[in-house]
Design a protein around this motif. Structure first.
Motif, PDB file in Angstrom:
ATOM      1  N   ARG A 293       0.844  -1.182   0.000  1.00 33.16           N
ATOM      2  CA  ARG A 293       0.000   0.000   0.000  1.00 33.16           C
ATOM      3  C   ARG A 293       0.888   1.245   0.000  1.00 33.16           C
ATOM      4  NH1 ARG A 293      -0.699   2.800   4.705  1.00 33.16           N
ATOM      5  NH2 ARG A 293      -2.863   3.376   4.293  1.00 33.16           N
ATOM      6  N   CYS A 294       0.277   2.406  -0.135  1.00 34.37           N
ATOM      7  CA  CYS A 294       1.023   3.653  -0.065  1.00 34.37           C
ATOM      8  C   CYS A 294       0.175   4.680   0.672  1.00 34.37           C
ATOM      9  CB  CYS A 294       1.396   4.156  -1.455  1.00 34.37           C
ATOM     10  SG  CYS A 294      -0.027   4.477  -2.515  1.00 34.37           S
ATOM     11  N   GLY A 295       0.808   5.753   1.100  1.00 37.62           N
ATOM     12  CA  GLY A 295       0.078   6.820   1.762  1.00 37.62           C
ATOM     13  C   GLY A 295       0.118   6.746   3.266  1.00 37.62           C
ATOM     14  N   HIS A 296      -0.667   7.629   3.882  1.00 33.93           N
ATOM     15  CA  HIS A 296      -0.669   7.754   5.344  1.00 33.93           C
ATOM     16  C   HIS A 296      -1.353   6.561   5.998  1.00 33.93           C
ATOM     17  CE1 HIS A 296       0.833  11.855   5.120  1.00 33.93           C
ATOM     18  NE2 HIS A 296      -0.123  12.155   4.255  1.00 33.93           N
TER      19      HIS A 296
ATOM     20  N   LEU B  93     -18.710  -1.299   2.516  1.00 37.05           N
ATOM     21  CA  LEU B  93     -18.190  -2.135   3.609  1.00 37.05           C
ATOM     22  C   LEU B  93     -17.008  -1.471   4.302  1.00 37.05           C
ATOM     23  CD1 LEU B  93     -18.341  -5.711   2.021  1.00 37.05           C
ATOM     24  CD2 LEU B  93     -19.822  -4.783   3.815  1.00 37.05           C
ATOM     25  N   LYS B  94     -16.145  -0.817   3.516  1.00 34.09           N
ATOM     26  CA  LYS B  94     -14.985  -0.135   4.099  1.00 34.09           C
ATOM     27  C   LYS B  94     -15.394   0.996   5.036  1.00 34.09           C
ATOM     28  CE  LYS B  94     -11.372   1.040   1.785  1.00 34.09           C
ATOM     29  NZ  LYS B  94     -10.521   1.636   0.738  1.00 34.09           N
ATOM     30  N   GLU B  95     -16.554   1.590   4.781  1.00 30.42           N
ATOM     31  CA  GLU B  95     -17.022   2.700   5.606  1.00 30.42           C
ATOM     32  C   GLU B  95     -17.515   2.247   6.982  1.00 30.42           C
ATOM     33  OE1 GLU B  95     -20.021   4.573   3.303  1.00 30.42           O
ATOM     34  OE2 GLU B  95     -18.619   5.630   1.983  1.00 30.42           O
ATOM     35  N   LEU B  96     -17.783   0.952   7.125  1.00 28.96           N
ATOM     36  CA  LEU B  96     -18.301   0.435   8.390  1.00 28.96           C
ATOM     37  C   LEU B  96     -17.173   0.281   9.405  1.00 28.96           C
ATOM     38  CD1 LEU B  96     -20.701  -2.342   7.046  1.00 28.96           C
ATOM     39  CD2 LEU B  96     -21.317  -0.046   7.808  1.00 28.96           C
ATOM     40  N   SER B  97     -17.434   0.631  10.655  1.00 28.32           N
ATOM     41  CA  SER B  97     -16.443   0.481  11.712  1.00 28.32           C
ATOM     42  C   SER B  97     -16.177  -0.995  11.985  1.00 28.32           C
ATOM     43  CB  SER B  97     -16.941   1.156  12.996  1.00 28.32           C
ATOM     44  OG  SER B  97     -17.100   2.545  12.814  1.00 28.32           O
TER      45      SER B  97
ATOM     46  N   GLY C   8     -11.693 -12.624  -1.443  1.00 26.97           N
ATOM     47  CA  GLY C   8     -10.757 -13.117  -2.445  1.00 26.97           C
ATOM     48  C   GLY C   8     -10.268 -12.030  -3.382  1.00 26.97           C
ATOM     49  N   ILE C   9     -10.581 -10.769  -3.076  1.00 27.38           N
ATOM     50  CA  ILE C   9     -10.129  -9.632  -3.885  1.00 27.38           C
ATOM     51  C   ILE C   9      -8.885  -9.043  -3.233  1.00 27.38           C
ATOM     52  CG2 ILE C   9     -10.771  -7.328  -4.739  1.00 27.38           C
ATOM     53  CD1 ILE C   9     -13.717  -8.360  -4.648  1.00 27.38           C
ATOM     54  N   SER C  10      -7.890  -8.710  -4.007  1.00 30.52           N
ATOM     55  CA  SER C  10      -6.598  -8.312  -3.440  1.00 30.52           C
ATOM     56  C   SER C  10      -6.705  -7.054  -2.582  1.00 30.52           C
ATOM     57  CB  SER C  10      -5.574  -8.082  -4.557  1.00 30.52           C
ATOM     58  OG  SER C  10      -5.817  -6.869  -5.217  1.00 30.52           O
ATOM     59  N   ARG C  11      -5.826  -6.976  -1.577  1.00 26.60           N
ATOM     60  CA  ARG C  11      -5.804  -5.814  -0.677  1.00 26.60           C
ATOM     61  C   ARG C  11      -5.540  -4.530  -1.441  1.00 26.60           C
ATOM     62  NH1 ARG C  11      -2.731  -9.353   2.721  1.00 26.60           N
ATOM     63  NH2 ARG C  11      -0.807  -8.302   2.096  1.00 26.60           N
ATOM     64  N   SER C  12      -4.644  -4.589  -2.416  1.00 26.21           N
ATOM     65  CA  SER C  12      -4.305  -3.363  -3.151  1.00 26.21           C
ATOM     66  C   SER C  12      -5.513  -2.820  -3.910  1.00 26.21           C
ATOM     67  CB  SER C  12      -3.136  -3.616  -4.107  1.00 26.21           C
ATOM     68  OG  SER C  12      -3.462  -4.624  -5.045  1.00 26.21           O
ATOM     69  N   VAL C  13      -6.345  -3.720  -4.450  1.00 23.99           N
ATOM     70  CA  VAL C  13      -7.552  -3.289  -5.153  1.00 23.99           C
ATOM     71  C   VAL C  13      -8.527  -2.639  -4.170  1.00 23.99           C
ATOM     72  CG1 VAL C  13      -9.634  -4.106  -6.347  1.00 23.99           C
ATOM     73  CG2 VAL C  13      -7.380  -4.945  -7.032  1.00 23.99           C
TER      74      VAL C  13
ATOM     75  N   GLN D  21      -7.857  -1.379  -1.254  1.00 22.03           N
ATOM     76  CA  GLN D  21      -7.257  -0.165  -0.682  1.00 22.03           C
ATOM     77  C   GLN D  21      -7.509   1.056  -1.560  1.00 22.03           C
ATOM     78  OE1 GLN D  21      -5.426  -0.286   2.388  1.00 22.03           O
ATOM     79  NE2 GLN D  21      -5.881   1.878   2.245  1.00 22.03           N
ATOM     80  N   ARG D  22      -7.526   0.872  -2.874  1.00 20.41           N
ATOM     81  CA  ARG D  22      -7.676   2.010  -3.801  1.00 20.41           C
ATOM     82  C   ARG D  22      -9.117   2.502  -3.916  1.00 20.41           C
ATOM     83  NH1 ARG D  22      -3.791  -0.925  -6.971  1.00 20.41           N
ATOM     84  NH2 ARG D  22      -5.475  -1.847  -8.202  1.00 20.41           N
TER      85      ARG D  22
END
Length: 253
Positions: A93-96, A227-231, A243-248, A250-251
Motif C-alpha cells: 500500500r502507499c500513503g498515510h 463495507l470499508k465505511e463500516l467500523s 478473495g479480492i486483493s488488498r491493493s484493489v 485499498q484504492r
C-alpha cells in the motif's frame, strides 16, 4: 485556521495517542505489533526518550513518555514514519496510516502520572477485550514485574516504596483496583467477525462472495466501498473474505 502549538510539559512527560487515519486498523496481526515495539526500542536508543508505559490496540496506541533533547513531536514523527514505511511494504500500500496530528496531554504531577500509567495498562480491560489487566499481551504491565524490555520502570515503582519488592506488591494492587480514571482517550472500535462481514454483504443484496466477484467492477467497488465505511472491518479482512486483493480494495474510495 492555523494549528495551535502544543504546550510544552513542565515535566517533559506526555500521554500520547497515535490513531489510524479514518479509523483504520493499524495492526493486522501480532507481527505488526511486534514490529512497532521494535521501532519504539530503536528510536528510544537514538532519541534518548524515556518510556513508562504503552498499550497497542488494533486501531490506536497509547504511550506514556518523557522527551529528552529531541521534542516529543519529532520523536513521534520518526517512530511513525519508520513503522508506516515497513507497514506499506508489507501490505503493498502507499500513503498515510496514522492520523496526521497525534493527540497528547501533559503529565505534570505525580498523581496524574500514576493515574495515566494505570489507565493505559487497564485500556484492554475497560474495552472488554480481557478479563484482567495481566491477560493483554500488548501492554507494558508485565515489564514492571521483571520482564523489562523497553520500559523505564523505576519512576513508577518508586512512587510506592524505595524497596523494590514492596513497591511491586503495592504497584500490583494499584494496577488491579477498580477506578474511575479519566484520561485522554480514543474511541475503541470493535472488530467485526467474518460472519458479521458476510451478513453486511447480504444486507447489500450480495448473498455470497462468488456473486460479488462476478459483478461488474463499478458495482463491485461500490459494495466494497460501503463495507470499508463500516467500523470494525479491515482491508485485510475484506480481502481474505472476498478473495479480492488488498491493493484493489485499498484504492477504492
Amino acid at each position: 485556521m492555523p494549528r495551535v502549538a502544543r504546550r510544552k510539559s513542565i515535566s517533559g512527560i506526555y500521554h500520547v495517542i497515535l490513531r489510524g487515519i479514518n479509523k483504520q486498523t493499524i495492526f493486522e496481526d501480532d507481527e505488526d505489533k511486534g514490529r512497532f515495539l521494535e521501532t519504539l526500542k530503536k528510536y528510544k536508543e537514538l532519541c534518548n526518550y524515556q518510556l513508562y508505559s504503552y498499550c497497542l490496540m488494533d486501531n490506536h496506541i497509547h504511550l506514556l513518555m518523557r522527551e529528552s533533547d529531541e521534542s516529543i513531536s519529532n520523536v513521534i514523527k520518526r517512530i511513525s514514519s519508520s513503522y508506516v514505511y515497513w507497514y506499506n511494504l508489507k501490505y503493498d500500500r502507499c500513503g498515510h496510516l496514522f492520523q496526521e496530528r497525534f493527540k497528547s496531554e501533559n503529565v505534570e504531577t505525580k498523581t496524574y502520572f500514576m493515574n495515566v500509567l494505570r489507565y493505559i495498562h487497564q485500556n484492554p480491560l475497560k474495552a472488554g477485550l480481557t478479563r484482567n489487566v495481566f491477560e493483554s499481551k500488548w501492554t507494558s504491565l508485565n515489564e514492571y514485574f521483571g520482564n523489562i524490555n523497553i520500559v523505564d520502570t523505576d519512576l513508577g515503582l518508586k512512587q510506592f516504596s524505595p524497596d523494590k519488592e514492596t513497591a511491586i506488591t503495592l504497584f500490583n494492587h494499584f494496577m488491579t483496583e477498580h477506578n474511575e480514571d479519566q484520561c485522554l482517550e480514543y474511541k475503541i472500535i470493535a472488530r467485526k467477525s467474518d460472519d458479521e462481514v458476510r451478513e453486511e454483504l447480504e444486507k447489500l443484496g450480495i448473498p455470497s462472495t462468488s456473486v460479488l466477484q462476478a459483478l461488474e467492477r463499478k458495482s463491485r467497488d461500490e459494495a466494497l466501498g460501503r463495507l470499508k465505511e463500516l467500523s470494525g472491518i479491515s482491508v485485510r479482512q475484506l480481502s481474505r473474505i472476498t478473495g479480492i486483493s488488498r491493493s484493489v480494495i485499498q484504492r477504492i474510495q
